[in-house]
Scaffold this motif. Structure first.
Motif, PDB file in Angstrom:
ATOM      1  N   LYS A   1       0.859  -1.178   0.000  1.00 21.17           N
ATOM      2  CA  LYS A   1       0.000   0.000   0.000  1.00 21.17           C
ATOM      3  C   LYS A   1       0.894   1.226   0.000  1.00 21.17           C
ATOM      4  O   LYS A   1       1.788   1.352   0.827  1.00 21.17           O
ATOM      5  CB  LYS A   1      -0.900  -0.006   1.235  1.00 21.17           C
ATOM      6  N   LYS A   2       0.641   2.116  -0.954  1.00 18.05           N
ATOM      7  CA  LYS A   2       1.430   3.336  -1.059  1.00 18.05           C
ATOM      8  C   LYS A   2       0.487   4.491  -1.379  1.00 18.05           C
ATOM      9  O   LYS A   2      -0.257   4.424  -2.351  1.00 18.05           O
ATOM     10  CB  LYS A   2       2.481   3.176  -2.167  1.00 18.05           C
ATOM     11  N   ASP A   3       0.527   5.513  -0.544  1.00 19.01           N
ATOM     12  CA  ASP A   3      -0.332   6.688  -0.713  1.00 19.01           C
ATOM     13  C   ASP A   3      -1.811   6.311  -0.810  1.00 19.01           C
ATOM     14  O   ASP A   3      -2.556   6.859  -1.622  1.00 19.01           O
ATOM     15  CB  ASP A   3       0.095   7.499  -1.945  1.00 19.01           C
ATOM     16  N   GLY A   4      -2.223   5.316  -0.018  1.00 23.89           N
ATOM     17  CA  GLY A   4      -3.623   4.924   0.036  1.00 23.89           C
ATOM     18  C   GLY A   4      -4.084   3.991  -1.062  1.00 23.89           C
ATOM     19  O   GLY A   4      -5.248   3.606  -1.105  1.00 23.89           O
ATOM     20  N   LYS A   5      -3.187   3.640  -1.984  1.00 21.94           N
ATOM     21  CA  LYS A   5      -3.540   2.742  -3.094  1.00 21.94           C
ATOM     22  C   LYS A   5      -2.598   1.543  -3.086  1.00 21.94           C
ATOM     23  O   LYS A   5      -1.524   1.587  -2.502  1.00 21.94           O
ATOM     24  CB  LYS A   5      -3.467   3.476  -4.423  1.00 21.94           C
ATOM     25  N   TYR A   6      -3.005   0.493  -3.760  1.00 14.04           N
ATOM     26  CA  TYR A   6      -2.219  -0.733  -3.779  1.00 14.04           C
ATOM     27  C   TYR A   6      -1.471  -0.850  -5.101  1.00 14.04           C
ATOM     28  O   TYR A   6      -2.034  -0.598  -6.173  1.00 14.04           O
ATOM     29  CB  TYR A   6      -3.129  -1.942  -3.549  1.00 14.04           C
ATOM     30  N   ILE A   7      -0.202  -1.223  -4.990  1.00 13.92           N
ATOM     31  CA  ILE A   7       0.665  -1.377  -6.150  1.00 13.92           C
ATOM     32  C   ILE A   7       1.361  -2.733  -6.055  1.00 13.92           C
ATOM     33  O   ILE A   7       1.424  -3.338  -4.985  1.00 13.92           O
ATOM     34  CB  ILE A   7       1.724  -0.254  -6.238  1.00 13.92           C
ATOM     35  N   GLY A   8       1.879  -3.209  -7.157  1.00 16.56           N
ATOM     36  CA  GLY A   8       2.596  -4.480  -7.165  1.00 16.56           C
ATOM     37  C   GLY A   8       3.837  -4.388  -8.027  1.00 16.56           C
ATOM     38  O   GLY A   8       3.792  -3.894  -9.155  1.00 16.56           O
ATOM     39  N   THR A   9       4.962  -4.873  -7.487  1.00 13.24           N
ATOM     40  CA  THR A   9       6.255  -4.791  -8.158  1.00 13.24           C
ATOM     41  C   THR A   9       6.862  -6.182  -8.269  1.00 13.24           C
ATOM     42  O   THR A   9       6.836  -6.954  -7.309  1.00 13.24           O
ATOM     43  CB  THR A   9       7.205  -3.882  -7.344  1.00 13.24           C
ATOM     44  N   ILE A  10       7.422  -6.487  -9.417  1.00 18.57           N
ATOM     45  CA  ILE A  10       8.124  -7.753  -9.597  1.00 18.57           C
ATOM     46  C   ILE A  10       9.403  -7.705  -8.764  1.00 18.57           C
ATOM     47  O   ILE A  10      10.221  -6.804  -8.928  1.00 18.57           O
ATOM     48  CB  ILE A  10       8.463  -8.013 -11.076  1.00 18.57           C
ATOM     49  N   VAL A  11       9.551  -8.691  -7.868  1.00 18.02           N
ATOM     50  CA  VAL A  11      10.709  -8.700  -6.964  1.00 18.02           C
ATOM     51  C   VAL A  11      11.595  -9.930  -7.166  1.00 18.02           C
ATOM     52  O   VAL A  11      12.710  -9.980  -6.631  1.00 18.02           O
ATOM     53  CB  VAL A  11      10.288  -8.599  -5.486  1.00 18.02           C
ATOM     54  N   TYR A  12      11.117 -10.911  -7.934  1.00 15.47           N
ATOM     55  CA  TYR A  12      11.890 -12.138  -8.110  1.00 15.47           C
ATOM     56  C   TYR A  12      11.436 -12.845  -9.376  1.00 15.47           C
ATOM     57  O   TYR A  12      10.249 -12.828  -9.711  1.00 15.47           O
ATOM     58  CB  TYR A  12      11.689 -13.065  -6.909  1.00 15.47           C
ATOM     59  N   MET A  13      12.389 -13.468 -10.048  1.00 14.11           N
ATOM     60  CA  MET A  13      12.087 -14.317 -11.197  1.00 14.11           C
ATOM     61  C   MET A  13      12.964 -15.551 -11.090  1.00 14.11           C
ATOM     62  O   MET A  13      14.146 -15.441 -10.734  1.00 14.11           O
ATOM     63  CB  MET A  13      12.351 -13.580 -12.503  1.00 14.11           C
ATOM     64  N   ILE A  14      12.409 -16.721 -11.396  1.00 17.54           N
ATOM     65  CA  ILE A  14      13.199 -17.946 -11.286  1.00 17.54           C
ATOM     66  C   ILE A  14      14.380 -17.872 -12.250  1.00 17.54           C
ATOM     67  O   ILE A  14      14.261 -17.340 -13.364  1.00 17.54           O
ATOM     68  CB  ILE A  14      12.353 -19.212 -11.534  1.00 17.54           C
ATOM     69  N   PRO A  15      15.540 -18.375 -11.835  1.00 16.28           N
ATOM     70  CA  PRO A  15      16.756 -18.290 -12.666  1.00 16.28           C
ATOM     71  C   PRO A  15      16.613 -18.941 -14.045  1.00 16.28           C
ATOM     72  O   PRO A  15      17.287 -18.531 -14.989  1.00 16.28           O
ATOM     73  CB  PRO A  15      17.816 -19.004 -11.820  1.00 16.28           C
ATOM     74  N   GLU A  16      15.726 -19.913 -14.177  1.00 16.14           N
ATOM     75  CA  GLU A  16      15.524 -20.558 -15.485  1.00 16.14           C
ATOM     76  C   GLU A  16      15.029 -19.584 -16.549  1.00 16.14           C
ATOM     77  O   GLU A  16      15.177 -19.831 -17.740  1.00 16.14           O
ATOM     78  CB  GLU A  16      14.533 -21.736 -15.364  1.00 16.14           C
ATOM     79  N   LYS A  17      14.462 -18.484 -16.141  1.00 19.83           N
ATOM     80  CA  LYS A  17      13.969 -17.469 -17.081  1.00 19.83           C
ATOM     81  C   LYS A  17      15.035 -16.434 -17.446  1.00 19.83           C
ATOM     82  O   LYS A  17      14.815 -15.587 -18.306  1.00 19.83           O
ATOM     83  CB  LYS A  17      12.739 -16.754 -16.506  1.00 19.83           C
ATOM     84  N   TYR A  18      16.175 -16.507 -16.777  1.00 24.48           N
ATOM     85  CA  TYR A  18      17.253 -15.551 -17.057  1.00 24.48           C
ATOM     86  C   TYR A  18      17.844 -15.809 -18.443  1.00 24.48           C
ATOM     87  O   TYR A  18      17.823 -16.926 -18.942  1.00 24.48           O
ATOM     88  CB  TYR A  18      18.363 -15.663 -16.002  1.00 24.48           C
ATOM     89  N   GLU A  19      18.366 -14.759 -19.031  1.00 24.23           N
ATOM     90  CA  GLU A  19      19.009 -14.827 -20.349  1.00 24.23           C
ATOM     91  C   GLU A  19      20.456 -14.384 -20.187  1.00 24.23           C
ATOM     92  O   GLU A  19      20.712 -13.266 -19.751  1.00 24.23           O
ATOM     93  CB  GLU A  19      18.264 -13.918 -21.336  1.00 24.23           C
ATOM     94  N   ASN A  20      21.377 -15.268 -20.496  1.00 24.70           N
ATOM     95  CA  ASN A  20      22.809 -14.995 -20.323  1.00 24.70           C
ATOM     96  C   ASN A  20      23.137 -14.582 -18.890  1.00 24.70           C
ATOM     97  O   ASN A  20      23.941 -13.684 -18.652  1.00 24.70           O
ATOM     98  CB  ASN A  20      23.288 -13.919 -21.304  1.00 24.70           C
ATOM     99  N   GLY A  21      22.473 -15.236 -17.932  1.00 24.56           N
ATOM    100  CA  GLY A  21      22.735 -14.969 -16.529  1.00 24.56           C
ATOM    101  C   GLY A  21      22.057 -13.723 -15.971  1.00 24.56           C
ATOM    102  O   GLY A  21      22.268 -13.370 -14.815  1.00 24.56           O
ATOM    103  N   LEU A  22      21.254 -13.055 -16.783  1.00 20.84           N
ATOM    104  CA  LEU A  22      20.571 -11.824 -16.353  1.00 20.84           C
ATOM    105  C   LEU A  22      19.059 -11.973 -16.492  1.00 20.84           C
ATOM    106  O   LEU A  22      18.587 -12.684 -17.386  1.00 20.84           O
ATOM    107  CB  LEU A  22      21.026 -10.639 -17.201  1.00 20.84           C
ATOM    108  N   PRO A  23      18.312 -11.279 -15.620  1.00 22.68           N
ATOM    109  CA  PRO A  23      16.852 -11.317 -15.787  1.00 22.68           C
ATOM    110  C   PRO A  23      16.462 -10.748 -17.151  1.00 22.68           C
ATOM    111  O   PRO A  23      17.170  -9.892 -17.701  1.00 22.68           O
ATOM    112  CB  PRO A  23      16.326 -10.419 -14.670  1.00 22.68           C
ATOM    113  N   PRO A  24      15.352 -11.218 -17.705  1.00 26.49           N
ATOM    114  CA  PRO A  24      14.909 -10.696 -19.001  1.00 26.49           C
ATOM    115  C   PRO A  24      14.682  -9.185 -18.968  1.00 26.49           C
ATOM    116  O   PRO A  24      14.413  -8.615 -17.924  1.00 26.49           O
ATOM    117  CB  PRO A  24      13.589 -11.422 -19.259  1.00 26.49           C
TER     118      PRO A  24
END
Length: 147
Positions: free
Chosen positions: A42-65
């Motif tokens: 909850k931020k400033d009275g509203k709800y937000i969502g942020t990507i905080v993790y991705m499984i390593p199998e989805k990484y490209e060349n060792g980096l998140p997409p």
């Protein structure tokens, strides 16, 4: 005077219950594919969502997409991790849902109107839609987890 005090107390108690119900969406959720974790806060009275993790199998060349489908070319090189995909959700106690928000889909680079509701304590359902037509859209199920 005593009645007024009792009504005031009951009103405060009801508002506290409303806030607790609204904040049930707060926490960390797996997306439906269980490849990405999204932290809802909850931020400033509203709800937000942020990507905080991705499984390593989805990484490209060792980096998140990268956000390579973003319509803004200047944002296409940013990492998917850290992107705010849910914005401006408000809780509607009558309907027991979070509404008037948007959801960004990094796979397509598109942003949709969205609403969400809890099916259970551990299951959050979301529905993205366009042109104000709620019944036409794509649904997603997110599962409560930890960071």
């Amino acid at each position: 005077m005593k009645r007024l005090f009792i009504l005031f107390f009951l009103g405060i108690y009801a508002m506290a219950g409303f806030a607790q119900e609204a904040d049930k969406i707060v926490g960390v959720w797996w997306n439906d594919e269980k490849t990405t974790k999204i932290e809802v806060e909850k931020k400033d009275g509203k709800y937000i969502g942020t990507i905080v993790y991705m499984i390593p199998e989805k990484y490209e060349n060792g980096l998140p997409p990268k956000d390579d489908e973003n319509p803004d070319e200047a944002l296409r090189e940013r990492s998917i991790i850290g992107i705010q995909i849910l914005k401006d959700f408000e809780y509607n106690a009558k309907d027991k849902e979070w509404k008037d928000g948007t959801i960004y889909d990094p796979k397509s680079g598109k942003t949709y109107d969205c609403y969400a509701w809890l099916e259970s304590e551990d299951l959050l359902k979301l529905k993205g839609f366009v042109a104000g037509i709620r019944w036409m859209g794509k649904s997603s199920e997110w599962y409560k987890t930890t960071l």
